[in-house]
Design an enzyme around this catalytic site. Structure first.
Site, PDB file in Angstrom:
ATOM      1  N   GLY A 290       2.260 -10.910   6.560  1.00  0.00           N
ATOM      2  CA  GLY A 290       2.277  -9.686   5.757  1.00  0.00           C
ATOM      3  C   GLY A 290       0.876  -9.331   5.305  1.00  0.00           C
ATOM      4  CG  PHE A 291      -1.272  -6.029   2.389  1.00  0.00           C
ATOM      5  CD1 PHE A 291      -2.576  -5.837   2.831  1.00  0.00           C
ATOM      6  CD2 PHE A 291      -0.979  -5.791   1.053  1.00  0.00           C
ATOM      7  CE1 PHE A 291      -3.563  -5.417   1.956  1.00  0.00           C
ATOM      8  CE2 PHE A 291      -1.953  -5.369   0.179  1.00  0.00           C
ATOM      9  CZ  PHE A 291      -3.254  -5.194   0.626  1.00  0.00           C
ATOM     10  CB  ILE A 292      -0.635 -10.388  -0.097  1.00  0.00           C
ATOM     11  CG1 ILE A 292      -0.603  -9.054  -0.853  1.00  0.00           C
ATOM     12  CG2 ILE A 292      -1.313 -11.473  -0.943  1.00  0.00           C
ATOM     13  CD1 ILE A 292       0.168  -9.075  -2.164  1.00  0.00           C
TER      14      ILE A 292
ATOM     15  CG  ASP B 148       5.913 -12.861   8.336  1.00  0.00           C
ATOM     16  OD1 ASP B 148       5.035 -12.657   7.472  1.00  0.00           O
ATOM     17  OD2 ASP B 148       6.790 -12.007   8.632  1.00  0.00           O
TER      18      ASP B 148
ATOM     19  N   GLY C 154       6.093  -7.778   7.895  1.00  0.00           N
ATOM     20  CA  GLY C 154       4.822  -8.310   8.401  1.00  0.00           C
ATOM     21  C   GLY C 154       4.652  -7.924   9.863  1.00  0.00           C
TER      22      GLY C 154
ATOM     23  CG  LEU D   2       2.591 -14.834  -0.303  1.00  0.00           C
ATOM     24  CD1 LEU D   2       1.379 -14.500   0.566  1.00  0.00           C
ATOM     25  CD2 LEU D   2       2.365 -14.326  -1.715  1.00  0.00           C
TER      26      LEU D   2
ATOM     27  CE1 TYR E  86      10.618  -6.826  -4.441  1.00  0.00           C
ATOM     28  CE2 TYR E  86       9.610  -5.346  -6.032  1.00  0.00           C
ATOM     29  CZ  TYR E  86       9.494  -6.343  -5.082  1.00  0.00           C
ATOM     30  OH  TYR E  86       8.260  -6.855  -4.787  1.00  0.00           O
TER      31      TYR E  86
END
Ligand code: UDP
Length: 318
Positions: free
Chosen positions: A10-12, A31, A36, A76, A149
């Protein structure tokens, strides 16, 4: 050290993987590519000490094995992005709660340090800004799926802290505040990549609601640095810690700033929330972190300012 990063594509996660490899650590990414992308880790594939597995954290035997092989787990992997969350509430709740449950249970066997990613969403509709980690959380109605969420992440936090207190599992909970930077996709609703792409394409810049709602954006490099420092800080164990930038800006001013910085001729248009999202959306009016605890624990807080963040994102999409 060996790090297992769930959601590492993913991004982070991809930025964290890169920083840990740069620091000489081994990184294993798990992942399922739900949000992602292999593109995010393509440049890491050939680096020594890096490996990845495409699967979900709820695959218990696999996660058990990967957790066993790791010294530290950074969890994450989650359903993210307001747009996706409102459209897929069942997946959101199940992924976020079940995934964290599996990771914590497996880590507990050999008491591996686990960092659990949470979010500033948990502050919900609170107006008690800046948000302190020990403040009360103000949830919206259950008919508004956005709060599913927030609640799924709040439950992740409760579970992590419960493992910490009752089972002596070393855990650190981090609450991210609007992390942005290169590689973030606008596909799931995130405002900065959306505004930048709209401005660069000459398309209307879509400000939702009346544009007075505010956020504090945080450069992903600051987030990664904070994570690394927290993992090296014994005092962080058992703590919930905000990670966020300090510069508060309204979405209308953000749109104007992006337009000016890109030299775009795009018009700025107001889009009602009812048109922007499925039913089940409700916005947070203001979101500002109190970073006193982070500063006390690691000696510094996110410092990259909004102009520098926007320059980076504009450069990425140009
Ligand atoms: N937003 C916007 N236009 C967009 C996407 C988002 O005005 O095209 C607004 C959104 O309603 C919210 C803010 O930008 O007030 C931040 O949205 P994002 O989904 O990036 O993160 P949030 O802080 O809501 O989790």
């Amino acid at each position: 050290m060996r790090f297992l990063i769930t959601g590492g594509a993913g991004f982070i996660g991809s930025h964290l993987s890169e920083a840990l490899l740069d620091a000489g650590h081994h990184v294993v990414v798990l992942d399922d590519l739900s949000t992602g992308s292999m593109r995010n880790i393509a440049h890491l594939k050939d680096r020594p000490g890096f490996s990845y597995t495409i699967d979900t954290v709820t695959n218990e035997p696999l996660t058990a094995e990967l957790v066993d092989d790791a010294d530290v787990v950074v969890h994450l992997a989650a359903s993210v992005g307001v747009k996706k969350i409102v459209e897929e509430p069942v997946n959101t709740i199940e992924n976020n709660v079940n995934g964290t449950d599996v990771v914590l249970r497996k880590a507990d066997k050999k008491k591996k340090l686990v960092v659990v990613a949470s979010t500033s969403e948990v502050y919900g509709l609170s107006t008690d800004v800046p948000f302190r980690e020990d403040a009360s959380l103000v949830m919206g109605a259950t008919s508004k799926h956005r709060w599913a969420y927030a609640c799924s992440k709040a439950l992740d936090e409760f579970l992590a802290l419960a493992y910490g207190r009752e089972r002596k599992l070393p855990v650190i909970v981090v609450r991210f505040f609007n992390t942005v930077g290169p590689r973030q996709s606008g596909q799931y609703g995130m405002v900065v990549p959306r505004f930048v792409q709209q401005a660069l394409a000459g398309d209307p810049i879509t400000v939702y609601g009346d544009g007075t709602q505010t956020r504090c954006f945080t450069h992903v490099h600051d987030v990664v640095a904070a994570l690394q420092s927290l993992m090296a800080s014994p005092q962080a164990i058992g703590q919930v810690v905000n990670i966020g930038g300090q510069e508060e800006i309204s979405m209308m001013d953000l749109a104007k700033r992006v337009k000016a910085m890109t030299g775009s001729a795009s018009p700025i248009v107001l889009v009602p929330f009812s048109e922007a999202y499925d039913e089940g959306f409700e916005d947070m009016p203001r979101r500002v972190p109190d970073v006193t605890k982070l500063t006390r624990l690691v000696g510094k807080a996110p410092a990259v300012n909004l102009d520098a963040i926007l320059r980076d994102v504009i450069g990425y999409f140009s």
